[in-house]
Write a protein that holds these residues in place. Sequence first.
Motif, PDB file in Angstrom:
ATOM      1  N   ASP A 127       1.394   0.215  -0.321  1.00 15.86           N
ATOM      2  CA  ASP A 127       1.777  -0.717  -1.379  1.00 15.86           C
ATOM      3  C   ASP A 127       3.066  -0.220  -2.029  1.00 15.86           C
ATOM      4  N   TYR A 128       3.506  -0.909  -3.066  1.00 19.94           N
ATOM      5  CA  TYR A 128       4.789  -0.572  -3.674  1.00 19.94           C
ATOM      6  C   TYR A 128       4.823   0.861  -4.220  1.00 19.94           C
ATOM      7  N   THR A 129       3.682   1.354  -4.663  1.00 17.38           N
ATOM      8  CA  THR A 129       3.632   2.708  -5.213  1.00 17.38           C
ATOM      9  C   THR A 129       3.632   3.757  -4.107  1.00 17.38           C
ATOM     10  N   THR A 130       2.724   3.597  -3.140  1.00 23.84           N
ATOM     11  CA  THR A 130       2.618   4.615  -2.081  1.00 23.84           C
ATOM     12  C   THR A 130       3.873   4.654  -1.220  1.00 23.84           C
ATOM     13  N   ILE A 131       4.496   3.502  -0.984  1.00 28.13           N
ATOM     14  CA  ILE A 131       5.713   3.484  -0.161  1.00 28.13           C
ATOM     15  C   ILE A 131       6.810   4.309  -0.824  1.00 28.13           C
ATOM     16  N   GLN A 132       6.947   4.193  -2.142  1.00 27.78           N
ATOM     17  CA  GLN A 132       7.972   4.983  -2.833  1.00 27.78           C
ATOM     18  C   GLN A 132       7.612   6.462  -2.871  1.00 27.78           C
ATOM     19  N   GLU A 133       6.330   6.762  -2.977  1.00 26.63           N
ATOM     20  CA  GLU A 133       5.916   8.164  -2.911  1.00 26.63           C
ATOM     21  C   GLU A 133       6.267   8.748  -1.552  1.00 26.63           C
ATOM     22  N   TRP A 134       6.059   7.984  -0.478  1.00 22.32           N
ATOM     23  CA  TRP A 134       6.399   8.453   0.868  1.00 22.32           C
ATOM     24  C   TRP A 134       7.905   8.652   1.023  1.00 22.32           C
ATOM     25  N   ILE A 135       8.701   7.778   0.384  1.00 20.00           N
ATOM     26  CA  ILE A 135      10.162   7.965   0.422  1.00 20.00           C
ATOM     27  C   ILE A 135      10.536   9.267  -0.272  1.00 20.00           C
ATOM     28  N   HIS A 136       9.967   9.506  -1.447  1.00 21.77           N
ATOM     29  CA  HIS A 136      10.328  10.689  -2.231  1.00 21.77           C
ATOM     30  C   HIS A 136       9.910  11.992  -1.556  1.00 21.77           C
ATOM     31  N   ASN A 137       8.766  11.971  -0.850  1.00 20.17           N
ATOM     32  CA  ASN A 137       8.316  13.226  -0.228  1.00 20.17           C
ATOM     33  C   ASN A 137       8.757  13.364   1.227  1.00 20.17           C
ATOM     34  N   GLY A 138       9.538  12.390   1.714  1.00 18.74           N
ATOM     35  CA  GLY A 138      10.099  12.503   3.056  1.00 18.74           C
ATOM     36  C   GLY A 138       9.198  12.055   4.182  1.00 18.74           C
ATOM     37  N   THR A 139       8.060  11.449   3.863  1.00 22.50           N
ATOM     38  CA  THR A 139       7.164  10.969   4.919  1.00 22.50           C
ATOM     39  C   THR A 139       7.802   9.839   5.716  1.00 22.50           C
ATOM     40  N   ILE A 140       8.572   8.983   5.028  1.00 26.39           N
ATOM     41  CA  ILE A 140       9.236   7.858   5.699  1.00 26.39           C
ATOM     42  C   ILE A 140      10.727   7.886   5.378  1.00 26.39           C
ATOM     43  N   ASP A 141      11.507   7.199   6.215  1.00 29.59           N
ATOM     44  CA  ASP A 141      12.951   7.089   5.992  1.00 29.59           C
ATOM     45  C   ASP A 141      13.267   5.987   4.986  1.00 29.59           C
ATOM     46  N   GLY A 195      -0.147  -1.538  -6.116  1.00 27.46           N
ATOM     47  CA  GLY A 195       0.337  -0.366  -6.822  1.00 27.46           C
ATOM     48  C   GLY A 195       0.667  -0.692  -8.261  1.00 27.46           C
ATOM     49  N   HIS A 196       1.749  -0.100  -8.772  1.00 27.47           N
ATOM     50  CA  HIS A 196       2.048  -0.226 -10.197  1.00 27.47           C
ATOM     51  C   HIS A 196       2.716  -1.543 -10.561  1.00 27.47           C
ATOM     52  N   TYR A 197       3.023  -2.399  -9.572  1.00 27.97           N
ATOM     53  CA  TYR A 197       3.667  -3.672  -9.861  1.00 27.97           C
ATOM     54  C   TYR A 197       2.978  -4.774  -9.074  1.00 27.97           C
ATOM     55  N   SER A 198       2.681  -5.886  -9.745  1.00 25.41           N
ATOM     56  CA  SER A 198       2.033  -7.026  -9.097  1.00 25.41           C
ATOM     57  C   SER A 198       2.740  -8.305  -9.517  1.00 25.41           C
ATOM     58  N   GLU A 199       3.264  -9.058  -8.563  1.00 20.76           N
ATOM     59  CA  GLU A 199       3.947 -10.308  -8.880  1.00 20.76           C
ATOM     60  C   GLU A 199       3.023 -11.303  -9.596  1.00 20.76           C
ATOM     61  N   PRO A 200       1.777 -11.525  -9.121  1.00 18.86           N
ATOM     62  CA  PRO A 200       0.908 -12.469  -9.845  1.00 18.86           C
ATOM     63  C   PRO A 200       0.612 -12.035 -11.276  1.00 18.86           C
ATOM     64  N   LEU A 201       0.320 -10.749 -11.486  1.00 18.93           N
ATOM     65  CA  LEU A 201       0.039 -10.295 -12.847  1.00 18.93           C
ATOM     66  C   LEU A 201       1.253 -10.466 -13.742  1.00 18.93           C
ATOM     67  N   GLU A 202       2.443 -10.196 -13.213  1.00 21.70           N
ATOM     68  CA  GLU A 202       3.658 -10.396 -13.987  1.00 21.70           C
ATOM     69  C   GLU A 202       3.851 -11.872 -14.333  1.00 21.70           C
ATOM     70  N   ALA A 266      14.043  -0.074   0.603  1.00 16.05           N
ATOM     71  CA  ALA A 266      14.246   1.046  -0.325  1.00 16.05           C
ATOM     72  C   ALA A 266      14.362   2.349   0.461  1.00 16.05           C
ATOM     73  N   TYR A 267      15.229   3.253  -0.027  1.00 14.28           N
ATOM     74  CA  TYR A 267      15.386   4.573   0.582  1.00 14.28           C
ATOM     75  C   TYR A 267      15.934   5.514  -0.478  1.00 14.28           C
ATOM     76  N   ALA A 268      15.906   6.803  -0.190  1.00 15.69           N
ATOM     77  CA  ALA A 268      16.338   7.789  -1.183  1.00 15.69           C
ATOM     78  C   ALA A 268      17.855   7.899  -1.252  1.00 15.69           C
ATOM     79  N   ASP A 269      18.506   7.944  -0.094  1.00 14.49           N
ATOM     80  CA  ASP A 269      19.960   8.148  -0.045  1.00 14.49           C
ATOM     81  C   ASP A 269      20.459   7.629   1.295  1.00 14.49           C
ATOM     82  N   ARG A 270      21.280   6.600   1.274  1.00  6.95           N
ATOM     83  CA  ARG A 270      21.725   6.002   2.532  1.00  6.95           C
ATOM     84  C   ARG A 270      22.448   7.002   3.418  1.00  6.95           C
ATOM     85  N   ASP A 271      23.239   7.879   2.832  1.00  2.00           N
ATOM     86  CA  ASP A 271      24.005   8.834   3.624  1.00  2.00           C
ATOM     87  C   ASP A 271      23.109   9.821   4.373  1.00  2.00           C
ATOM     88  N   ARG A 272      21.867   9.950   3.921  1.00  3.27           N
ATOM     89  CA  ARG A 272      20.952  10.882   4.571  1.00  3.27           C
ATOM     90  C   ARG A 272      19.975  10.195   5.524  1.00  3.27           C
TER      91      ARG A 272
END
Length: 292
Positions: A127-141, A195-202, A266-272
Motif C-alpha cells: 500500500d502507499y505506506t509500505t511502498i514508501q518504506e520499501w523505497i526508503h530501506n532499499g527493498t525496491i527501486d 496505509g496512511h492515506y485513503s482517497e475515499p476517506l479524504e 515514487a523513488y528516493a533519488d533519480r540519479d541513483r
Amino acid sequence: MDNRYLALRHIVEYGSFSAAADELRCSQSAVSQMIASLEKELDVTLLNRQRGGCTLTEEGRQLYPLIERYVEDGLRIRERTDEILGLDTGVIRMGTIASISAHWLPGLISGFQRRHPNVRFVLHQGDYTTIQEWIHNGTIDFGFINPAAARDVEIITIRRGAMFAVLPQDHPLAALDRVPLAALAEEPMILLEEGHYSEPLEAFASVGLKPNVRLRIHDDYSIMTMVEAGLGFSILAELILHRTSANYRLALRPTDPPVERTIAIAYADRDRLPLAARRFIEHLRSNIDALP
C-alpha cells in the motif's frame, strides 16, 4: 521515442488500426487513443478513416516523411544507446498496488522484455505506506503511490482516474445514476486498506462526513466478493474494476461529489536509480496513453 508516431507508421504500412494494434501488441482502442492524442497535439487530422482502410490526409502526406524519419532515428538511437550502455542484464524491483499489477504491468513488462529479454523483475505488492518504506530501506527501486501520500520521496505523476461506489446489484442506492457521499455515509463500508492515506476517506472528510467503516481489507478482489455478498459497499478505482462486470454481481456508480485517484511513480533519488529501472520508467511513460 513517442510510440504514437510508431503507431501511425504501422497504420500507414498495414492500412488499418487493427493490424497496427497487433504489431504493437496492444488493443485497437489504445491505438485509436494514441492517434487521437497525436492529432490533437499537432492540431491536424492525419488519417482518413474509411471502411476499406486508413489513408493519410493531404496534411498527413506532407508530414509523413518527417514522421518516418523521426521514427527511424528514434529506433536507431534506442538500439545504439542500449549497445553503449549494455542493458543486457539487470533486475527491476518495484512496489505496486493490485490494480496496476493486474491491468498495467503484464503488458508493460511484456513489451519491455521483448527489447531487454534478460532483465528480471521482482514485484512487491503493498500500500502507499509500505511502498514508501520499501523505497526508503532499499527493498525496491521505485513504486506506485498517490502523490498526496508522498513522504520524503521524489515523484512523477502519471495518471488520474475515477473511483466508483461499488454496491450489490439489488442495493437501493444502485438505482441512482450518481450516489451521494452523504447517502453512502449511512451504509456499512468495506474500506481498501491503503496505509496512511485513503482517497475515499479524504473525499468523505472534504464534505464533513465520516463513513461507517466496518471492515478494512488489503485485497480489492476480496472486497468485491464481500460487497457481492451484501456485507457493505466500497469505493474502488476504475482501473481495478476493469473487466470485472462478468465476474461479480455488482453495481458500479460514480459518486457525488466525484472521487478520484492520482497515481505517481515514487523513488528516493533519480540519479541513483539503476539503469534498468530508469529505462522501464521511460518505457511506462511513453506508453501511458495506451494503458487502460
